[in-house]
Enzyme design. Structure first.
Site, PDB file in Angstrom:
ATOM      1  N   ARG A 101       3.862 -41.424  34.361  1.00  0.00           N
ATOM      2  CA  ARG A 101       2.660 -40.848  34.999  1.00  0.00           C
ATOM      3  C   ARG A 101       2.113 -41.808  36.052  1.00  0.00           C
ATOM      4  NH1 ARG A 101       4.220 -36.622  34.634  1.00  0.00           N
ATOM      5  NH2 ARG A 101       6.022 -37.672  33.720  1.00  0.00           N
ATOM      6  N   LYS A 139      10.852 -31.293  41.267  1.00  0.00           N
ATOM      7  CA  LYS A 139      11.488 -30.112  40.671  1.00  0.00           C
ATOM      8  C   LYS A 139      10.830 -28.804  41.109  1.00  0.00           C
ATOM      9  CE  LYS A 139       8.971 -29.839  36.290  1.00  0.00           C
ATOM     10  NZ  LYS A 139       8.332 -28.565  36.642  1.00  0.00           N
ATOM     11  N   THR A 140       9.490 -28.799  41.235  1.00  0.00           N
ATOM     12  CA  THR A 140       8.811 -27.567  41.658  1.00  0.00           C
ATOM     13  C   THR A 140       9.175 -27.221  43.087  1.00  0.00           C
ATOM     14  OG1 THR A 140       6.965 -28.095  40.166  1.00  0.00           O
ATOM     15  CG2 THR A 140       6.575 -26.412  41.838  1.00  0.00           C
ATOM     16  N   ASP A 167      11.793 -22.757  34.460  1.00  0.00           N
ATOM     17  CA  ASP A 167      11.221 -24.090  34.673  1.00  0.00           C
ATOM     18  C   ASP A 167      10.949 -24.754  33.322  1.00  0.00           C
ATOM     19  OD1 ASP A 167      10.114 -26.241  36.015  1.00  0.00           O
ATOM     20  OD2 ASP A 167       8.137 -25.328  36.195  1.00  0.00           O
ATOM     21  N   GLU A 168      10.967 -26.086  33.293  1.00  0.00           N
ATOM     22  CA  GLU A 168      10.688 -26.867  32.069  1.00  0.00           C
ATOM     23  C   GLU A 168      11.542 -26.378  30.890  1.00  0.00           C
ATOM     24  OE1 GLU A 168       9.037 -29.459  32.318  1.00  0.00           O
ATOM     25  OE2 GLU A 168       7.341 -29.267  33.670  1.00  0.00           O
ATOM     26  N   GLN A 219      12.083 -35.654  28.950  1.00  0.00           N
ATOM     27  CA  GLN A 219      10.664 -35.292  28.843  1.00  0.00           C
ATOM     28  C   GLN A 219      10.438 -34.172  27.830  1.00  0.00           C
ATOM     29  OE1 GLN A 219       8.178 -35.556  32.566  1.00  0.00           O
ATOM     30  NE2 GLN A 219      10.179 -35.426  33.552  1.00  0.00           N
TER      31      GLN A 219
END
Length: 716
Positions: free
Chosen positions: A608, A35-36, A218-219, A251
């Site tokens: 993770r 995503k980044t 973002d997020e 998330q």
């Protein structure tokens, strides 16, 4: 040619996001889907291909670390044009606008930001001022602050909200009054003030609606009501602004601090012609891990936007699920795994993390790490700006900038010691209350009145303190920011106070160094306003940069809560305490909304892991001195059988050839072997003359007391 470069090494969906024409976009980016990368390339595309002015771009995220990463990666793609893009956190964006429009926001020019410690001190003072006779168990300081934050995060008209009761109304009003009186704001007030500034000042709103034509968040799943409202105010169809949000509803794990997962659905309804693009290809984990994560989160189907993670890599190792006898056996299993699978094979310990739902779960693991000389690091220790020497220095700097800052005044009036104790401080507070003064003005009142309010020695101490602050302000005004801070540290007496503690002195040097970097980074001339800017940035800064650099050089097992692990990845991941009442936690067992968030948290923990995932749960666990039977977490039952391998403490057997141990080798939680009773776990040790009497939970026969000379070490 440049557009080809921007699309290189991207998959089809990533290219679709990056190269979309200007429009409102919802990018549902699954864990590990890049995503980044997409966000950064989208910014570069808007400037290089869509010919958008860099000043028209507003990119907002949630941490300074994430913002810095985005800035650096954009810089590599487009060079110096990056300087004109506004990239930062919600709080830093709010702070930026409030500094410019402080008058319209009804703030003093030199307003300061208070942290959680200052909030606690202020709430305690309010309870004393108002003589509130409240139940301290029900109305703890933590609970009161949580209510204050809730009001601000959710734009609540708190007096209409039945959830918040009468004592909170009173404390909230007084809290806001004192913050205004002292010229300070808390973190949530920054966003709240920004919202009110934009809502009630149409001309200011119009300026930023015209400027920020391209907004990227973002997020987005972590936004709360007030943050969403600010973004919506900036968005207007008639000004042709376009908004791209990047997030993952699976998330969303911060509901307890106000995050609203439903904001993604609101975005689809409130913003015009939204295109949704799913990023589902995962570049982090193996198929077994992803299949388990997909199956788990599918149980949240009523509340989620459906997507399914996939990868081109192989199935990888099965997920191990260890059924431990108790928490000691759980810790022993983890230690032995680390020894046999990491240390013996010379694998970097940094690649392994132990995750838990609550911080308290780390204690027994820590004790075993220490006994076995395994290096570890707990993430979530004392942050740089929360260290005593730094907070004291910042309080001096804040009081010099703003004499009405009561929290800073109270913190440093007797640091270094001047003989001004709690009785004197209470006297100053009572005068402040009586005449509606700040603590600074109340102290000046005492000095000017020259009455027998205080004895001569304390009177002179207060007088010297007031003089010191004035002297520091007047005699450092023309110095550059780093020299100004250095002189204030030394003239105030803080340097000599900490001179014998190298760690504290080094931290003070790092603070001075950070002010140098602040000036260089912002390319500014040094004056008093820059001290205020520096203070605000320092308070807003959550990460200790130097500590991060040191951490990279070390080799240790990492330990943290699952919340703290979000955004990170590790080759090998343990998630411990997978039991009903722990994970999911007790509060969620009868509340579907909470349960869905707990499942999302489990999903975050699982994703993770890159190569190996190990989950543990116990048969019994001690709570408050009592051993109770545990039930395996429902999340374990929701994992597909084809992806997991179950292991039990019952599976382990060893013969009597194990090494005989010395009496001094025994410790709680140790796995041992008895020639008659078999395997067991040590629960208690009592010294009897030259021997030890040991309480052991045996696998086959239950609990027995055995003398240590009949016991052997159980080695795997």
């Amino acid at each position: 040619m440049h557009n080809i470069k921007l699309l290189n090494n991207l998959n089809d969906k990533q290219r679709q996001v990056v190269s979309s024409t200007r429009k409102n976009l919802l990018v549902l980016a699954g864990a590990g889907s890049g995503k980044t990368l997409v966000l950064v390339h989208r910014i570069a595309w808007l400037i290089s291909i869509e010919n958008c002015c860099p000043k028209s771009i507003l990119a907002v995220t949630f941490t300074n670390k994430a913002a810095k990463e985005i800035k650096n990666r954009v810089l590599k793609l487009i060079g110096k044009k990056q300087q004109d893009i506004w990239i930062g956190t919600f709080h830093s964006f709010a702070h930026y606008l409030l500094r410019i429009h402080y008058l319209e926001a009804n703030l003093p020019k030199n307003f300061q930001i208070i942290d959680n410690d200052d909030q606690k001190r202020l709430v305690k003072r309010i309870i004393n001022i108002m003589n509130l006779n409240i139940n301290e168990q029900r109305y703890s300081i933590k609970y009161i602050i949580k209510c204050i934050d809730k009001i601000k995060n959710n734009c609540l008209k708190y007096y209409e909200n039945k959830v918040i009761d009468i004592p909170i109304y009173q404390i909230y009003d007084k809290y806001q009054e004192l913050c205004k009186f002292n010229g300070v704001v808390d973190f949530n007030e920054l966003i709240f003030k920004l919202y009110k500034l934009l809502l009630h000042n149409k001309n200011i709103l119009k300026i930023y609606q015209k400027r920020f034509q391209n907004i990227l968040i973002d997020e987005f799943q972590d936004t709360n009501s007030i943050q969403y409202s600010c973004i919506y105010l900036l968005y207007k169809k008639n000004y042709k602004a376009k908004v791209t949000i990047v997030g993952d509803d699976d998330q969303s794990i911060y509901g307890w601090r106000g995050a609203k997962i439903e904001n993604i659905n609101h975005f689809l309804k409130d913003f015009h012609n939204v295109e949704t693009i799913l990023l589902e290809q995962n570049y982090r984990s193996t198929n077994n891990i992803l299949n388990a994560a997909n199956k788990l989160i599918s149980n949240n189907n009523l509340t989620r936007l459906e997507k399914k993670l996939w990868t081109n890599t192989n199935n990888g190792k099965l997920i191990s699920i260890y059924f431990a006898l108790n928490e000691f056996d759980e810790a022993n299993f983890i230690i032995n795994y680390i020894k046999n699978n990491l240390i013996k094979k010379n694998i970097q310990l940094n690649n392994c993390v132990i995750l838990y739902r609550n911080n308290s779960q780390s204690r027994i693991i820590e004790e075993n790490m220490l006994r076995n000389n395994i290096p570890y690091k707990i993430t979530g220790g004392v942050r740089f700006c929360e260290r005593q020497e730094i907070k004291n220095t910042l309080s001096y700097l804040k009081l010099i900038s703003n004499h009405n800052d009561d929290s800073s005044f109270e913190r440093i009036i007797n640091i270094p010691k001047r003989g001004i104790g709690i009785v004197t401080i209470n006297t100053i507070k009572s005068i402040a209350k009586k005449f509606n003064l700040t603590l600074w003005k109340a102290s000046k009142f005492i000095i000017n009145e020259k009455k027998n309010i205080l004895n001569t020695i304390i009177y002179n101490s207060i007088k010297k303190f007031i003089f010191l602050i004035k002297y520091l302000k007047e005699n450092t005004i023309n110095y550059t920011l780093p020299i100004k801070i250095e002189k204030i540290i030394k003239f105030s007496g803080l340097w000599n106070l900490y001179l014998k503690d190298n760690t504290k002195i080094n931290n003070l040097k790092e603070l001075i160094n950070s002010s140098t970097q602040f000036i260089e980074f912002n390319s500014i001339n040094t004056n008093n306003s820059n001290l205020i800017e520096f203070l605000s940035q320092t308070i807003l800064e959550y990460e200790n940069k130097k500590k991060e650099q040191e951490d990279k050089k070390n080799n240790f097992i990492q330990m943290m809560t699952i919340h703290a692990s979000k955004g990170l990845e590790f080759s090998q991941v343990f998630i411990i305490g997978m039991e009903e009442g722990i994970f999911p936690n007790k509060l969620s067992l009868n509340n579907n909304e909470y349960l869905y968030e707990e499942r999302r948290l489990a999903y975050v923990g699982i994703t993770r892991a890159k190569k190996k995932l190990i989950l543990t749960y116990t048969k019994k666990r001690s709570f408050y001195g009592k051993e109770i039977n545990s039930l395996p977490s429902r999340f374990i039952k929701e994992l597909p059988n084809k992806c997991i391998k179950k292991i039990s403490y019952l599976d382990y057997r060893k013969d009597s050839t194990n090494i005989i141990c010395n009496n001094n080798d025994f410790y709680l939680g140790q796995t041992i072997y008895h020639s008659t009773f078999g395997k067991g776990i040590i629960l208690k040790i009592e010294q009897i003359k030259n021997n030890k009497k040991i309480k052991i939970a045996f696998t086959n026969i239950g609990i027995k007391w055995i003398m240590s000379n009949y016991i052997k070490i159980y080695n795997k």
